[in-house]
Design an enzyme around this catalytic site. Structure first.
Site, PDB file in Angstrom:
ATOM      1  N   ARG A 115      53.044  32.448 -65.666  1.00 13.05           N
ATOM      2  CA  ARG A 115      52.826  33.894 -65.706  1.00 13.05           C
ATOM      3  C   ARG A 115      53.535  34.543 -64.529  1.00 13.05           C
ATOM      4  O   ARG A 115      53.827  33.906 -63.536  1.00 13.05           O
ATOM      5  CB  ARG A 115      51.327  34.213 -65.630  1.00 13.05           C
ATOM      6  CG  ARG A 115      50.573  33.917 -66.921  1.00 13.05           C
ATOM      7  CD  ARG A 115      49.113  34.298 -66.767  1.00 13.05           C
ATOM      8  NE  ARG A 115      48.935  35.722 -66.661  1.00 13.05           N
ATOM      9  CZ  ARG A 115      48.312  36.338 -65.646  1.00 13.05           C
ATOM     10  NH1 ARG A 115      47.825  35.658 -64.648  1.00 13.05           N
ATOM     11  NH2 ARG A 115      48.188  37.652 -65.636  1.00 13.05           N
ATOM     12  N   LYS A 181      42.944  24.787 -60.295  1.00 17.69           N
ATOM     13  CA  LYS A 181      43.580  25.072 -61.584  1.00 17.69           C
ATOM     14  C   LYS A 181      43.973  23.765 -62.294  1.00 17.69           C
ATOM     15  O   LYS A 181      44.655  22.921 -61.722  1.00 17.69           O
ATOM     16  CB  LYS A 181      44.816  25.949 -61.356  1.00 17.69           C
ATOM     17  CG  LYS A 181      45.447  26.449 -62.633  1.00 17.69           C
ATOM     18  CD  LYS A 181      46.330  27.656 -62.354  1.00 17.69           C
ATOM     19  CE  LYS A 181      47.152  28.053 -63.558  1.00 17.69           C
ATOM     20  NZ  LYS A 181      47.849  29.323 -63.379  1.00 17.69           N
ATOM     21  N   ARG A 317      41.646  37.065 -57.283  1.00 15.43           N
ATOM     22  CA  ARG A 317      41.358  35.881 -56.465  1.00 15.43           C
ATOM     23  C   ARG A 317      40.002  36.038 -55.809  1.00 15.43           C
ATOM     24  O   ARG A 317      39.577  37.173 -55.523  1.00 15.43           O
ATOM     25  CB  ARG A 317      42.449  35.654 -55.437  1.00 15.43           C
ATOM     26  CG  ARG A 317      42.634  36.798 -54.472  1.00 15.43           C
ATOM     27  CD  ARG A 317      43.946  36.616 -53.719  1.00 15.43           C
ATOM     28  NE  ARG A 317      44.196  37.724 -52.829  1.00 15.43           N
ATOM     29  CZ  ARG A 317      45.403  38.092 -52.446  1.00 15.43           C
ATOM     30  NH1 ARG A 317      46.465  37.477 -52.902  1.00 15.43           N
ATOM     31  NH2 ARG A 317      45.570  39.084 -51.607  1.00 15.43           N
TER      32      ARG A 317
HETATM   33  C1  BTN Z   1      50.366  30.167 -65.874  1.00 18.19           C
HETATM   34  O1  BTN Z   1      51.183  30.604 -65.044  1.00 18.19           O
HETATM   35  O2  BTN Z   1      49.199  29.940 -65.570  1.00 18.19           O
HETATM   36  C2  BTN Z   1      50.822  29.934 -67.298  1.00 18.19           C
HETATM   37  C3  BTN Z   1      51.452  28.584 -67.459  1.00 18.19           C
HETATM   38  C4  BTN Z   1      51.871  28.283 -68.878  1.00 18.19           C
HETATM   39  C5  BTN Z   1      52.632  26.966 -68.966  1.00 18.19           C
HETATM   40  C6  BTN Z   1      52.919  26.559 -70.372  1.00 18.19           C
HETATM   41  S1  BTN Z   1      53.519  24.902 -70.482  1.00 18.19           S
HETATM   42  C7  BTN Z   1      53.902  25.148 -72.161  1.00 18.19           C
HETATM   43  C8  BTN Z   1      54.486  26.528 -72.281  1.00 18.19           C
HETATM   44  N1  BTN Z   1      55.904  26.513 -72.003  1.00 18.19           N
HETATM   45  C9  BTN Z   1      56.210  27.180 -70.904  1.00 18.19           C
HETATM   46  O3  BTN Z   1      57.358  27.303 -70.449  1.00 18.19           O
HETATM   47  N2  BTN Z   1      55.101  27.706 -70.361  1.00 18.19           N
HETATM   48  C10 BTN Z   1      53.928  27.396 -71.138  1.00 18.19           C
END
Ligand code: BTN
Length: 327
Positions: A115, A181, A317
């Protein structure tokens, strides 16, 4: 990806360079080179003089045919050894009119997306990286709160697969175990956002992160291996998760987030706690008081005002992390 070498080391036992060389039909020097290449995609290979090489805890690769059979009645599934990002791959397939729903899983991502423009650490063969492409007959406004409902689905799947009682959600959609996390969600919408749109739901779950990959993560993290002392059966977990996701997404355009609110609240890690909400215009301190029926965060500010924040514009947070704490 060197699936031949991975298979030879999959049992977690030590194998000498000579044995590996014989199995693979290559020299010991060539074995060493290929071990180095595995390390470069995030596989922790331990080397002990006199004993050889091993992957501590062993490794099991995702099983394409098991996933395809397990999900045949609800979606098409592909498993890739490596891709830039499963979200990007699903988008490309939707753009050429591949039938949806479709799921892509990968053992490794070279450009995993998180994100807020961050990257997502994606070493080989330890975690879950999956994306589901879905065509909705409704526009984006009807999908408000979808990412929070996905969070509930992921948390419930983890609970049903060994982590019961430990999983919680940090708004909008971080998956936490004891404040660390363990997973994240990235949803990307495309098409006609007012009418019929497509969603790519990307989910990353830390199965076994490995020491190298973990170094690049700037917030407290954990993985299933650390929590359970064992590697999860990633194929079984992915099948269970995708079935739950299918059920939720089939009903979401009609149900909306309202029908998921109570389940989200039951998993809310920060309800009633002192928090800081960080937006482009600064940080606001107060007490988190849950979410509304659109998935917006409710904050009772230190000054006593009620404020609402939407997922795209703010991050949250715990106040205990302090102003310099990471999201
Ligand atoms: C976050 O930042 O918390 C979201 C992370 C999301 C990661 C997943 S892994 C599968 C899919 N492909 C990606 O490139 N991102 C999501």
């Amino acid at each position: 990806m060197d699936s031949e070498l991975i298979q030879a080391l999959a049992d977690g036992e030590f194998h000498s360079g000579e044995t590996l060389g014989n199995v693979l039909g290559i020299s010991r020097a060539a074995v060493w080179k290929r071990i180095e290449q595995l390390a470069s995609v995030g596989v922790d290979v331990e080397r002990v003089r006199g004993r050889g090489y091993r992957i501590p805890g062993g490794v099991s690769l995702l099983e394409r045919s098991r996933l395809q059979q397990g999900l045949a009645s609800i979606m098409s599934v592909d498993v890739l050894q490596s891709t830039d990002s499963t979200n990007a791959e699903v988008m490309r397939r939707l753009a050429v009119n591949s039938p949806a729903p479709l799921a892509i899983l990968a053992e490794h991502q070279s450009a995993g997306r998180g994100r807020r423009g961050r990257s997502w650490s994606s070493p080989y063969a330890g975690n879950i990286y999956l994306s589901v492409g879905w065509r909705f007959p409704v526009g984006a406004p009807r999908l408000e709160g979808l990412s929070l409902a996905v969070g509930v689905v992921v948390a419930e799947a983890l609970s049903a697969n060994g982590l019961a009682g430990r999983v919680a959600l940090k708004w909008p959609n971080d998956i936490w175990v004891h404040g660390r996390k363990i997973g994240g969600i990235l949803i990307e919408l495309s098409g006609d956002l007012e009418d019929a749109c497509s969603a790519v739901v990307g989910i990353g779950i830390n199965g076994r992160l490995g020491s190298g990959a973990a170094q690049s993560i700037d917030q407290p993290w954990t993985d299933i291996y650390t929590e359970l002392g064992d590697m999860p059966d990633r194929s079984a977990l992915a099948i269970d998760l995708l079935k739950r996701l299918y059920d939720m997404m089939s009903g979401f355009p009609l149900d909306g987030f309202g029908s998921w609110m109570a389940r989200w609240a039951a998993l809310d890690a920060l309800a009633g706690q002192s928090v800081q909400v960080v937006t482009a215009s600064g940080a606001v301190s107060g007490t988190a008081t849950g979410v509304d029926s659109s998935g917006a965060l409710r904050l009772c500010t230190d000054g006593g005002a009620e404020m609402l924040f939407h997922g795209g514009e703010a991050s949250l947070r715990p106040a205990s992390m302090g102003i310099k704490g990471k999201e």
